[in-house]
Design a protein around this motif. Structure first.
Motif, PDB file in Angstrom:
ATOM      1  N   THR A  38      61.335  31.926  30.562  1.00  0.00           N
ATOM      2  CA  THR A  38      61.999  31.730  29.278  1.00  0.00           C
ATOM      3  C   THR A  38      63.438  32.211  29.349  1.00  0.00           C
ATOM      4  N   GLY A  39      64.237  31.650  28.483  1.00  0.00           N
ATOM      5  CA  GLY A  39      65.643  32.044  28.406  1.00  0.00           C
ATOM      6  C   GLY A  39      66.155  31.803  27.011  1.00  0.00           C
ATOM      7  N   ALA A  40      67.447  31.928  26.840  1.00  0.00           N
ATOM      8  CA  ALA A  40      68.044  31.729  25.516  1.00  0.00           C
ATOM      9  C   ALA A  40      67.966  30.254  25.123  1.00  0.00           C
ATOM     10  N   VAL A  41      67.688  30.004  23.862  1.00  0.00           N
ATOM     11  CA  VAL A  41      67.682  28.642  23.343  1.00  0.00           C
ATOM     12  C   VAL A  41      68.298  28.668  21.951  1.00  0.00           C
ATOM     13  N   ARG A  42      69.154  27.692  21.704  1.00  0.00           N
ATOM     14  CA  ARG A  42      69.806  27.611  20.396  1.00  0.00           C
ATOM     15  C   ARG A  42      69.340  26.341  19.688  1.00  0.00           C
ATOM     16  N   ILE A  43      68.929  26.518  18.433  1.00  0.00           N
ATOM     17  CA  ILE A  43      68.343  25.412  17.670  1.00  0.00           C
ATOM     18  C   ILE A  43      69.230  25.098  16.472  1.00  0.00           C
ATOM     19  N   VAL A  44      69.416  23.812  16.222  1.00  0.00           N
ATOM     20  CA  VAL A  44      70.019  23.376  14.959  1.00  0.00           C
ATOM     21  C   VAL A  44      68.870  22.922  14.056  1.00  0.00           C
ATOM     22  N   PHE A  45      68.723  23.593  12.932  1.00  0.00           N
ATOM     23  CA  PHE A  45      67.761  23.152  11.927  1.00  0.00           C
ATOM     24  C   PHE A  45      68.496  22.215  10.974  1.00  0.00           C
ATOM     25  N   LEU A  46      68.168  20.940  11.090  1.00  0.00           N
ATOM     26  CA  LEU A  46      68.793  19.913  10.249  1.00  0.00           C
ATOM     27  C   LEU A  46      67.945  19.768   8.985  1.00  0.00           C
ATOM     28  N   LEU A  47      68.402  20.380   7.903  1.00  0.00           N
ATOM     29  CA  LEU A  47      67.650  20.372   6.648  1.00  0.00           C
ATOM     30  C   LEU A  47      68.090  19.185   5.801  1.00  0.00           C
ATOM     31  N   THR A  48      67.178  18.280   5.534  1.00  0.00           N
ATOM     32  CA  THR A  48      67.460  17.115   4.688  1.00  0.00           C
ATOM     33  C   THR A  48      66.759  17.346   3.358  1.00  0.00           C
ATOM     34  N   LEU A  49      67.539  17.669   2.332  1.00  0.00           N
ATOM     35  CA  LEU A  49      66.981  18.237   1.105  1.00  0.00           C
ATOM     36  C   LEU A  49      67.132  17.328  -0.098  1.00  0.00           C
ATOM     37  N   ASN A  50      66.143  17.453  -0.987  1.00  0.00           N
ATOM     38  CA  ASN A  50      66.111  16.695  -2.233  1.00  0.00           C
ATOM     39  C   ASN A  50      65.465  17.576  -3.297  1.00  0.00           C
ATOM     40  N   GLY A  51      65.499  17.146  -4.544  1.00  0.00           N
ATOM     41  CA  GLY A  51      64.802  17.880  -5.597  1.00  0.00           C
ATOM     42  C   GLY A  51      65.573  19.090  -6.092  1.00  0.00           C
ATOM     43  N   ARG A  52      64.825  20.073  -6.659  1.00  0.00           N
ATOM     44  CA  ARG A  52      65.449  21.251  -7.272  1.00  0.00           C
ATOM     45  C   ARG A  52      64.763  22.556  -6.865  1.00  0.00           C
ATOM     46  N   TRP A 128      79.357  23.155  18.040  1.00  0.00           N
ATOM     47  CA  TRP A 128      78.265  24.105  18.220  1.00  0.00           C
ATOM     48  C   TRP A 128      77.623  23.870  19.590  1.00  0.00           C
ATOM     49  N   HIS A 129      77.158  24.901  20.217  1.00  0.00           N
ATOM     50  CA  HIS A 129      76.440  24.780  21.491  1.00  0.00           C
ATOM     51  C   HIS A 129      74.953  24.973  21.208  1.00  0.00           C
ATOM     52  N   TRP A 130      74.189  23.914  21.375  1.00  0.00           N
ATOM     53  CA  TRP A 130      72.785  23.958  20.987  1.00  0.00           C
ATOM     54  C   TRP A 130      71.912  23.223  22.009  1.00  0.00           C
ATOM     55  N   ASP A 131      70.620  23.525  21.961  1.00  0.00           N
ATOM     56  CA  ASP A 131      69.654  22.955  22.905  1.00  0.00           C
ATOM     57  C   ASP A 131      68.656  22.006  22.245  1.00  0.00           C
ATOM     58  N   TYR A 132      68.494  22.139  20.932  1.00  0.00           N
ATOM     59  CA  TYR A 132      67.575  21.258  20.200  1.00  0.00           C
ATOM     60  C   TYR A 132      68.045  21.095  18.763  1.00  0.00           C
ATOM     61  N   VAL A 133      67.787  19.921  18.207  1.00  0.00           N
ATOM     62  CA  VAL A 133      67.938  19.713  16.767  1.00  0.00           C
ATOM     63  C   VAL A 133      66.556  19.351  16.222  1.00  0.00           C
ATOM     64  N   ILE A 134      66.155  20.051  15.179  1.00  0.00           N
ATOM     65  CA  ILE A 134      64.849  19.833  14.540  1.00  0.00           C
ATOM     66  C   ILE A 134      65.104  19.527  13.073  1.00  0.00           C
ATOM     67  N   ASN A 135      64.658  18.364  12.605  1.00  0.00           N
ATOM     68  CA  ASN A 135      64.858  18.029  11.196  1.00  0.00           C
ATOM     69  C   ASN A 135      63.683  18.524  10.354  1.00  0.00           C
ATOM     70  N   LEU A 136      64.025  19.107   9.217  1.00  0.00           N
ATOM     71  CA  LEU A 136      63.038  19.663   8.287  1.00  0.00           C
ATOM     72  C   LEU A 136      63.450  19.311   6.862  1.00  0.00           C
ATOM     73  N   SER A 137      62.477  19.302   5.964  1.00  0.00           N
ATOM     74  CA  SER A 137      62.769  19.087   4.545  1.00  0.00           C
ATOM     75  C   SER A 137      62.435  20.347   3.767  1.00  0.00           C
ATOM     76  N   GLU A 138      62.652  20.302   2.461  1.00  0.00           N
ATOM     77  CA  GLU A 138      62.332  21.455   1.617  1.00  0.00           C
ATOM     78  C   GLU A 138      60.826  21.715   1.531  1.00  0.00           C
ATOM     79  N   SER A 139      60.014  20.751   1.963  1.00  0.00           N
ATOM     80  CA  SER A 139      58.557  20.934   1.899  1.00  0.00           C
ATOM     81  C   SER A 139      57.951  21.325   3.245  1.00  0.00           C
ATOM     82  N   ASP A 140      58.796  21.625   4.246  1.00  0.00           N
ATOM     83  CA  ASP A 140      58.319  22.131   5.540  1.00  0.00           C
ATOM     84  C   ASP A 140      58.337  23.650   5.547  1.00  0.00           C
ATOM     85  N   PHE A 141      57.503  24.229   6.419  1.00  0.00           N
ATOM     86  CA  PHE A 141      57.518  25.683   6.591  1.00  0.00           C
ATOM     87  C   PHE A 141      56.960  26.023   7.968  1.00  0.00           C
ATOM     88  N   PRO A 142      57.530  27.048   8.639  1.00  0.00           N
ATOM     89  CA  PRO A 142      57.012  27.408   9.968  1.00  0.00           C
ATOM     90  C   PRO A 142      55.607  28.009   9.875  1.00  0.00           C
TER      91      PRO A 142
END
Length: 678
Positions: A38-52, A128-142
């Motif tokens: 394992t090593g360092a990894v940088r993630i972009v969380f691409l949040l695509t949001l709607n609602g309130r 930005w220096h990144w290794d992955y982009v992960i798209n998430l919405s307001e209804s996602d959760f880890p």
């Protein structure tokens, strides 16, 4: 028959088959590593949001935030409230950026793919220096710790994670409508005809939730080659394009050996509930949507512990917040015993700074009437307040039970100090049973509201605020122990003048114990008190009432006489003739009917203060004020008014101004590089 090419042999026949082989190897998706260096990894969380659901978005960011990761946030162009509130984060954190080019995306629309591609292009412009982009919405959760995700991705750099439909390509093409041409226009996906897909291309797809490498993202967002140029044309007119574009580009490009059949998500599919063609208003197709996780679905999340799944969807705290708290504990959060208002949830319905706030006529009419009702209560205790501005309206849940709405508003106290008050109110319950009928004790729910969600089987209009332009729906639920099934029952809708507006038939069976009925009513609806009765052979089983609130304003301006005569006149001319239906003790007699008609004709002419008095008399019959508090800043000037002692909103459990650490962005901890909620 004798073979044409070799007469000594026989060929052909009724069941003749030709079998061909391409010579190409069968595609096998890449298997990701589970262990390695394992090593360092940088993630972009691409949040695509709607609602309130602002507080839930804050909760999601709290769970994922580390100073070495990035957040690129796209807020739907129509969601002014969310964009305004989240813009604050951009100024506070260098690794959080909001998209400047915003799209109005719809379910299944081509604009969703355009938005994702545009957002991914921006990632390279940000340097930005990144290794992955992960798209998430307001209804996602880890559903696993961020460290688990980091370790997994660090040993699999360069791979691309998407979820495929499976093996049956033709079935997937038909189900997705990929063999049809769609055009997105005026927030609708119009199906305009059949089409042939390009030959020589492997069509693939399944889910629009992905985790992609910078190499592949650079390819799909960079200078187009022949493949991408062709795919752009195809997917510009494709339904649900984000569910297929990345998969198809992966399978047919030099990145095919980086394809992993896993989008890192577990999704709560309940097909019987989620496939109700609920998107017909925005797309000429019948699609499916996953359900919200509730506590009853907890085993599904538990079962992911040993699988390479790191996120789950969908979560909505307005539906069930307890499951989100349980997930936080599951992934390592141990601060819940320190958090105030852990079981409280507030969600904004209205804010004065919203671009469309001034034209929210029904909500402002309703809220204005509630706070006038509150002012009367205060005046009885010797406290005079002049109301002049509604700032915000929130819905309030506690322990996953709707507890009412909260109105934050400005007022002048005793002709002097300006203060900010918050009023808590809730609708009164009304159901009248005829326990002389054997079916009455089997009825669990019998209520009218609007914005019914078939998938979650709830009304999104929690406070049942209905006006002349609303579309009411009745929800009923019978007990499973109902003895008499297969029986026809009659539903009768009575308008405020006592006329039958519509009649529906309900057939009760095991598959129909919970259902909804949408009456055939034309707008505008006649303002006033409506009744709905359920009958067995014209004998009443249960009765409920609902309010159609008259409008105080139209398009943000006070109602004129001409507008009132149109909006408040109802559509009685459109009623069918139900004179043959005579339910017992439900319809007013002839004399009472004439009186009700006269009152209705008089009400139509009401404007200004006369109109407000009518609205207030109706509102007070249907809603109770439950509490009142004052903004902490005003307590320096005033602690009581007449015989009324004000509570401090920040110390009041139900107030939207009370602390909510789980729903607020935490304080940055330099040691852990994460956000602390306490």
């Amino acid at each position: 028959m004798k073979c044409p090419g070799e007469s000594s042999k026989t060929c052909g026949g009724y069941f003749t088959m030709n079998v061909f082989e391409t010579g190409l190897e069968k595609f096998v998706a890449k298997t990701p590593k589970t262990v390695g260096e394992t090593g360092a990894v940088r993630i972009v969380f691409l949040l695509t949001l709607n609602g309130r659901a602002l507080r839930q978005i804050h909760r999601l960011i709290n769970a994922l935030y580390r100073s070495n990761h990035y957040f690129y946030i796209h807020v739907d162009k129509r969601q002014d409230y969310l964009h305004r509130k989240l813009s604050i984060l951009e100024k506070q954190y260098p690794n959080i950026k909001l998209a400047t080019s915003r799209y109005s995306s719809i379910w299944g629309g081509a604009s969703l793919l355009q938005m994702l591609i545009a957002s991914m292009k921006d990632l390279f412009l940000l340097k930005w220096h990144w290794d992955y982009v992960i798209n998430l919405s307001e209804s996602d959760f880890p559903i696993k710790s961020l460290e688990s995700l980091e370790n997994f991705l660090s040993v699999n750099k360069g791979l691309n994670f998407v979820k495929s439909h499976g093996r049956e390509v033709q079935r997937f093409i038909k189900k997705q409508g990929l063999d049809k041409t769609f055009i997105e226009c005026e927030t609708h996906m119009w199906r305009v005809g059949e089409r042939k897909l390009p030959r020589g291309i492997v069509i693939d797809g399944g889910s629009d939730w992905v985790a992609l490498s910078p190499q592949f993202v650079s390819y799909v967002t960079g200078k187009q080659d022949e493949l991408l140029a062709g795919l752009e044309i195809v997917f510009k007119h494709t339904l649900l394009p984000a569910e297929s574009f990345f998969h198809t580009a992966l399978r047919n490009s030099q990145f095919c050996n980086t394809y992993v059949d896993n989008n890192l998500h577990v999704t709560n599919w309940k097909r019987k509930l989620g496939c109700k063609c609920q998107y017909k208003h925005v797309v000429d197709w019948c699609g499916c949507s996953p359900n919200d996780f509730k506590m009853e679905d907890w085993p599904r999340i538990q079962n992911t512990e040993d699988r390479q799944l790191f996120f789950a969807r969908k979560f909505e705290p307005i539906i069930n917040q307890e499951i989100i708290t349980r997930v936080e504990q599951f992934i390592g959060f141990n601060d819940h015993h320190l958090l105030r208002n852990l079981e409280g949830y507030w969600q904004s319905i209205y804010h004065i700074d919203d671009l469309t706030s001034s034209t929210d006529d029904l909500l402002l009419t309703h809220a204005g009437s509630i706070i006038r009702q509150n002012a009367k209560i205060l005046s009885e205790k010797g406290c005079t307040i002049d109301i002049y501005e509604i700032v915000e309206i929130n819905s309030y849940n506690y322990a996953d039970v709707y507890k009412g709405n909260l109105i934050l508003h400005k007022a002048v106290l005793n002709k002097g100090s300006e203060i900010i008050l918050e009023t808590w109110y809730k609708q009164k319950k009304y159901m009248e049973f005829n326990f002389g009928n054997h079916l009455a004790e089997n009825i669990k729910i019998f209520k009218v509201s609007s914005d019914y969600d078939q998938k979650e089987m709830i009304f999104r209009n929690l406070a049942n605020i209905l006006g002349p332009l609303s579309e009411p729906v009745l929800l009923y639920q019978f007990s499973p122990i109902l003895e008499k099934k297969g029986e026809n029952l009659t539903l009768i809708w009575l308008d405020p003048t006592g006329l039958i507006a519509d009649v529906n038939v309900i057939i009760i069976n095991e598959n129909n114990l919970t259902n909804f009925i949408k009456p055939n009513l034309k707008i505008p609806l006649l303002p006033g008190i409506w009744k709905v009765g359920l009958f067995e052979h014209y004998e009443l089983i249960v009765l409920t009432k609902f309010l159609i609130t008259p409008l105080e304003s139209f398009s943000g301006k006070d109602l004129t006489h001409q507008e009132a005569s149109i909006i408040h006149s109802g559509s009685q001319n459109a009623y069918k003739d139900f004179s043959n239906i005579k339910p017992l003790h439900f319809l007013p007699d002839e004399e009472e009917n004439i009186l009700l008609q006269k009152i209705s004709q008089s009400n139509i002419k009401r404007v200004n203060n006369d109109l407000k008095e009518w609205i207030d008399s109706l509102t007070s019959e249907f809603y109770n004020v439950l509490g009142l508090c004052v903004n902490q800043a005003n307590l320096k000037d005033i602690t009581n008014c007449g015989n009324y002692d004000f509570d401090d909103c920040s110390a009041t459990e139900w107030s939207s101004l009370s602390p909510d650490p789980k729903g607020s962005i935490g304080k940055f901890n330099k040691i852990s590089s994460r956000l602390d909620r306490v």
